[in-house]
Design a protein around this motif. Structure first.
Motif, PDB file in Angstrom:
ATOM      1  N   GLN A  25       0.917  -1.326   0.062  1.00 46.90           N
ATOM      2  CA  GLN A  25       0.159  -0.039   0.110  1.00 46.90           C
ATOM      3  C   GLN A  25       0.978   1.370   0.146  1.00 46.90           C
ATOM      4  N   GLU A  30      -0.667   4.570  -1.749  1.00 45.33           N
ATOM      5  CA  GLU A  30      -2.020   4.670  -0.950  1.00 45.33           C
ATOM      6  C   GLU A  30      -1.913   5.492   0.395  1.00 45.33           C
ATOM      7  N   TYR A  31      -0.605   5.479   0.927  1.00 39.97           N
ATOM      8  CA  TYR A  31      -0.413   6.344   1.875  1.00 39.97           C
ATOM      9  C   TYR A  31       0.911   6.971   1.705  1.00 39.97           C
ATOM     10  N   LYS A  83       7.951   3.141  -6.100  1.00 37.84           N
ATOM     11  CA  LYS A  83       6.946   2.341  -6.677  1.00 37.84           C
ATOM     12  C   LYS A  83       7.438   1.286  -7.141  1.00 37.84           C
TER      13      LYS A  83
END
Length: 247
Positions: A25, A30-31, A83
């Motif tokens: 995540q 997402e964070y 990422k």
């Protein structure tokens, strides 16, 4: 680059699953740094596991430098890795890779301190040749992992204590894996990061050449901490360029 083929270090536990999920995540965006994670109770409910299992996963994330906790408030994201991080190794293995830097720092910092005072002229030349080979490999767009490993191996041998060589050999698998990841991320980053890898190696080489053990140890520790940072924080390396140049 294809995923690094590795075998799980041990049987996956429920806490591994939670660790991997939260790491995924974070890397997926997402964070972000500073964001608050769900509470232990919320994670326990989401994953249908007990709170001690959730606590174990959060503890490992904290030890690995990915999150931090505030007593009575909760857990927060400390850094945001690239990422691409989970493209190079699965999330279950990344904790082991990150933790391998702790024994490496203890081992290689002292090895280079001794190497600076015990090395022969031939060994200085071998270390210098490995830096030159790494420079050429990176300039050609290659990963340079073999050349990087040769540099660290040469220093271990120059310490003139076989235990350093043996211990570094024992760490070979995670060392090679972290080098693959770090060098691959550097290859995708701005040119300043690739140049900086060579500069870090060159400063260690120069300190060994002048028999300055304390300086060599300081540069080696800095180099390994920067390699660890490359895995943990996508923005850390470029923002720290000026601080390295000032040291």
């Amino acid at each position: 680059m294809a995923k690094i083929p590795v075998m799980p270090a041990r049987k996956q536990k429920l806490s591994d699953t939670i660790y991997a999920h939260i790491l995924s995540q974070i890397t997926a965006g997402e964070y972000s740094s500073g964001d608050k994670l769900p509470s232990e109770a919320e994670l326990s409910s989401t994953f249908h596991v007990s709170r001690p299992i959730v606590r174990e996963a959060l503890s490992r994330l904290g030890t690995d430098g990915l999150i931090y906790s505030k007593r009575g408030i909760g857990s927060f994201v400390a850094t945001k890795p690239s990422k691409r991080l989970t493209d190079f190794a699965n999330a279950f293995d990344l904790s082991r890779f990150i933790r391998s830097f702790e024994p490496r720092i203890v081992l290689e910092v002292e090895a280079v301190r001794l190497a600076a005072t015990r090395r022969t002229r031939a060994e200085v030349e071998e270390i210098a040749e490995s830096v030159e080979a790494l420079d050429k490999a990176i300039a050609k767009g290659e990963l340079g992992q073999k050349e990087d490993m040769a540099f660290h191996d040469a220093i271990a041998r120059a310490a003139h204590n076989d235990f350093f060589v043996d211990l570094l050999t024992d760490l070979r698998a995670p060392v090679m894996e972290t080098m693959n990841i770090g060098l691959e991320l550097a290859r995708e980053a701005a040119p300043t990061r690739r140049l900086r890898i060579i500069e870090e190696h060159s400063r260690i080489r120069d300190a060994i050449d002048t028999k300055d053990g304390d300086t060599a140890a300081g540069y080696m520790k800095y180099h390994l901490l920067q390699a660890r940072a490359a895995m943990l924080d996508a923005h850390h390396l470029e923002s720290r360029l000026s601080s390295f140049e000032e040291e």
